[in-house]
Design a protein around this motif. Structure first.
Motif, short mmCIF file in Angstrom:
data_model
loop_
_atom_site.label_atom_id
_atom_site.label_comp_id
_atom_site.label_asym_id
_atom_site.label_seq_id
_atom_site.Cartn_x
_atom_site.Cartn_y
_atom_site.Cartn_z
N ARG A 260 -9.71 -5.62 36.68
CA ARG A 260 -8.47 -5.08 36.11
C ARG A 260 -7.40 -4.93 37.19
NH1 ARG A 260 -12.48 -1.72 33.06
NH2 ARG A 260 -12.12 -2.10 30.83
N LEU A 261 -7.77 -4.32 38.29
CA LEU A 261 -6.78 -4.08 39.34
C LEU A 261 -6.43 -5.35 40.09
CD1 LEU A 261 -8.05 -0.62 40.65
CD2 LEU A 261 -6.10 -1.11 39.17
N GLY A 262 -7.38 -6.29 40.16
CA GLY A 262 -7.05 -7.57 40.75
C GLY A 262 -5.99 -8.29 39.95
N ALA A 263 -6.17 -8.33 38.63
CA ALA A 263 -5.18 -9.00 37.78
C ALA A 263 -3.83 -8.30 37.84
CB ALA A 263 -5.70 -9.05 36.34
N GLN A 264 -3.85 -6.97 37.81
CA GLN A 264 -2.59 -6.22 37.86
C GLN A 264 -1.86 -6.47 39.17
OE1 GLN A 264 -1.84 -3.46 39.97
NE2 GLN A 264 0.07 -2.83 38.97
N ARG A 265 -2.59 -6.39 40.28
CA ARG A 265 -1.96 -6.58 41.58
C ARG A 265 -1.46 -8.02 41.75
NH1 ARG A 265 -1.33 -4.89 46.77
NH2 ARG A 265 -1.61 -6.46 48.39
N ASN A 266 -2.23 -8.97 41.30
CA ASN A 266 -1.81 -10.36 41.45
C ASN A 266 -0.61 -10.70 40.58
OD1 ASN A 266 -3.69 -11.17 43.44
ND2 ASN A 266 -5.30 -11.24 41.91
N ALA A 267 -0.55 -10.11 39.39
CA ALA A 267 0.64 -10.29 38.56
C ALA A 267 1.87 -9.72 39.28
CB ALA A 267 0.45 -9.61 37.20
N LYS A 268 1.70 -8.55 39.87
CA LYS A 268 2.80 -7.94 40.63
C LYS A 268 3.24 -8.85 41.77
CE LYS A 268 1.79 -4.77 43.71
NZ LYS A 268 1.48 -3.48 44.39
N ILE A 269 2.28 -9.40 42.51
CA ILE A 269 2.61 -10.21 43.68
C ILE A 269 3.34 -11.49 43.28
CG2 ILE A 269 1.63 -11.56 45.56
CD1 ILE A 269 -0.54 -9.42 45.80
N VAL A 270 2.91 -12.13 42.19
CA VAL A 270 3.64 -13.31 41.71
C VAL A 270 5.10 -12.95 41.44
CG1 VAL A 270 3.87 -14.93 39.80
CG2 VAL A 270 1.62 -14.52 40.81
N GLY A 271 5.31 -11.79 40.83
CA GLY A 271 6.68 -11.35 40.58
C GLY A 271 7.45 -11.06 41.85
N ILE A 272 6.80 -10.37 42.79
CA ILE A 272 7.47 -10.03 44.05
C ILE A 272 7.83 -11.28 44.84
CG2 ILE A 272 7.09 -9.00 46.32
CD1 ILE A 272 5.53 -6.77 44.92
N PHE A 273 6.89 -12.23 44.94
CA PHE A 273 7.16 -13.44 45.71
C PHE A 273 8.29 -14.26 45.07
CE2 PHE A 273 2.77 -13.88 47.96
CZ PHE A 273 3.04 -12.74 48.68
N THR A 274 8.34 -14.28 43.74
CA THR A 274 9.44 -14.97 43.08
C THR A 274 10.76 -14.25 43.37
OG1 THR A 274 7.91 -15.61 41.31
CG2 THR A 274 10.26 -15.86 40.89
N ARG A 275 10.74 -12.92 43.31
CA ARG A 275 11.95 -12.16 43.62
C ARG A 275 12.42 -12.41 45.05
NH1 ARG A 275 11.34 -5.83 43.12
NH2 ARG A 275 10.24 -6.14 45.09
N LEU A 276 11.49 -12.46 45.99
CA LEU A 276 11.86 -12.72 47.38
C LEU A 276 12.55 -14.08 47.52
CD1 LEU A 276 8.70 -11.31 49.16
CD2 LEU A 276 11.03 -10.50 49.49
N ALA A 277 12.08 -15.06 46.75
CA ALA A 277 12.69 -16.38 46.81
C ALA A 277 14.04 -16.41 46.11
CB ALA A 277 11.75 -17.41 46.18
N LYS A 278 14.12 -15.81 44.93
CA LYS A 278 15.35 -15.88 44.13
C LYS A 278 16.45 -14.97 44.68
CE LYS A 278 16.05 -17.26 40.34
NZ LYS A 278 16.83 -18.40 39.83
N ARG A 279 16.10 -13.72 44.91
CA ARG A 279 17.10 -12.74 45.28
C ARG A 279 17.39 -12.72 46.78
NH1 ARG A 279 15.46 -6.59 44.81
NH2 ARG A 279 14.56 -7.15 46.84
N ASP A 280 16.32 -12.85 47.58
CA ASP A 280 16.45 -12.67 49.02
C ASP A 280 16.41 -13.99 49.80
OD1 ASP A 280 16.46 -9.96 48.42
OD2 ASP A 280 14.29 -9.78 48.66
N HIS A 281 16.26 -15.11 49.08
CA HIS A 281 16.29 -16.44 49.69
C HIS A 281 15.20 -16.62 50.75
CE1 HIS A 281 20.07 -16.70 47.56
NE2 HIS A 281 20.53 -15.67 48.24
N LYS A 282 14.04 -16.02 50.50
CA LYS A 282 12.88 -16.17 51.39
C LYS A 282 11.89 -17.11 50.72
CE LYS A 282 13.62 -11.62 53.47
NZ LYS A 282 13.05 -10.27 53.76
N GLN A 283 12.15 -18.39 50.85
CA GLN A 283 11.41 -19.41 50.12
C GLN A 283 9.96 -19.53 50.56
OE1 GLN A 283 12.91 -21.16 47.51
NE2 GLN A 283 14.57 -19.71 47.85
#
Length: 329
Positions: A260-283
C-alpha cells in the motif's frame, strides 16, 4: 563560482568562520542551497534555506531529536533560522548511492546497516512530529493526477482516484498507531557513509529529514528498498524486509501495508518528478520515472491494492506505464 547569497559572509563572521573558504555544492530538488566551508583544520556544511520558500526550523528540530535518540544526524554548529542559515557538521562526500556504484560488492552490508538503523529508530517512541494521516496520504497521491496525467494527456477521473486510495489505505490507518518516526526520504542518496570500510560496514549519517512525520513503520522501508534513484533487486528487497522483521518482530499484515505505502509513495514520486520537469525545468528526473513505475506495478499487483489497480487500468493506458520514454507535454 556562482553568486553567493546575500548575508552569507556576515553569518559566517558571526559564527566564527569568517576566514573560511566557501565552495558551492550541487543542491537537490528544492530552493535550498549548500556550501562546503573549509577553515584552518576544520570543515563544515552550510545550508541556505531562504524564506519564504524554505524554513530551516523543521530541519533543526528533527536533527536535534534524532541526535537525542541514537541516530547520526549532523551536529549543529550555528544557525540563523529567520534568515535561513544553518551551519552543520560535514559528513563528507560518500553518499551511499554513489559509493555503491564503485563498491557493488558491499551492497548487502550497506543495506543491512541502513535496515538496522531503522530498527533502532522504530524501537524508540515516535517523535513530536505531525501525523501521516489520510489527508496527507491523499494529498501526496494526487500529485500523480495533478501533474503526470495532464502532462501525458490523460483525462483522469480524480474523484474515483481519491475513493480508490481511501479504500486501499483505510485498513493500515489503525496499524500505524501509535506510530513511529518516519523520515520520508530515507534512501541511498540521503544516507552518508562516514569512513566506510571495504565491506560497506561503518557509521551511516542522515541528511534531508526535515519533513519527518509520525506514521507507519513500513514507509521508510519502502523509501529505502523501492528507491527511485538506484536499482534494488527484488531478492535484496525481500532479504532486507526479512532482516527488518527479524529485528522488530513480526507484524500482522506487513506485506499488504508495505505494498500500500509503496504504491502511494511511487504515485507521489511520479507526480513530483513530472512537476520538477514541467514547472522547474529539471528534466533529469524524467529518466527515473520508469524505475518508479516498475516498482509501483509490483505494488499494485498485491490484492490490497485492488481498487487502486482497477483505477489505473481504467484511466492510464498500459502502454504509458510500460514504455514511458521521457516525453511529456
Amino acid at each position: 563560482m556562482s553568486e553567493l547569497p546575500e548575508g552569507l559572509n556576515e553569518f559566517l563572521r558571526v559564527a566564527g568562520w569568517h576566514d573560511a573558504e566557501i565552495d558551492p555544492i550541487p543542491g537537490d530538488a528544492s530552493f535550498r542551497r549548500y556550501f562546503r566551508i573549509t577553515g584552518a583544520e576544520r570543515g563544515a556544511m552550510l545550508m541556505h534555506a531562504p524564506p519564504p520558500e524554505e524554513d530551516p526550523r523543521p530541519f533543526l528540530d528533527v536533527a536535534r531529536w534524532l541526535s537525542d535518540h541514537g541516530q547520526r544526524a549532523p551536529e549543529i554548529f550555528a544557525e540563523d533560522a529567520d534568515a535561513g542559515w544553518v551551519l552543520t557538521e560535514d559528513f563528507g562526500d560518500a553518499r551511499m548511492r554513489d559509493w555503491l556504484d564503485d563498491n557493488p560488492q558491499a551492497e548487502e552490508r550497506c543495506y543491512a546497516e541502513a535496515i538496522d538503523a531503522l530498527v533502532r529508530l522504530h524501537r524508540e517512541p515516535a517523535g513530536p512530529f505531525s501525523p501521516y494521516d489520510m489527508d496527507t496520504y491523499l494529498r501526496e497521491a494526487r500529485l500523480l493526477t495533478e501533474w503526470y496525467c495532464p502532462a501525458m494527456g490523460v483525462d483522469a477521473d480524480v474523484e474515483a482516484y481519491d475513493a480508490a486510495w481511501r479504500e486501499a489505505l483505510a485498513p493500515l490507518m489503525g496499524r500505524q498507531q501509535p506510530g513511529v518516526t518516519v523520515l520520508r526520504d530515507y534512501h541511498a542518496e540521503n544516507i552518508m557513509l562516514l569512513a566506510p570500510a571495504a565491506d560497506g560496514q561503518g557509521e551511516q549519517g542522515l541528511i534531508d529529514f526535515q519533513d519527518a512525520r509520525v506514521g507507519h513503520r513500513a514507509y521508510d522501508l519502502v523509501s529505502l528498498l523501492q528507491d527511485a534513484r538506484r536499482d534494488v533487486s527484488p531478492d535484496l528487497e525481500r532479504a532486507m524486509i526479512a532482516r527488518y522483521l527479524e529485528g522488530i518482530g513480526e507484524q500482522a499484515h506487513f506485506d499488504a501495508d508495505y505494498a500500500r505505502l509503496g504504491a502511494q509513495r511511487n504515485a507521489k514520486i511520479v507526480g513530483i518528478f513530472t512537476r520538477l520537469a514541467k514547472r522547474d525545468h529539471k528534466q533529469r528526473y524524467l529518466a527515473m520515472i520508469p524505475r518508479v513505475w516498475e516498482a509501483m506495478e509490483r505494488d499494485l499487483a498485491h490484492d490490497a491494492l485492488a481498487p487502486v489497480r482497477a483505477w489505473f487500468d481504467a484511466n492510464i493506458p498500459q502502454v504509458l506505464r510500460d514504455d514511458f520514454g521521457g516525453e511529456i507535454q
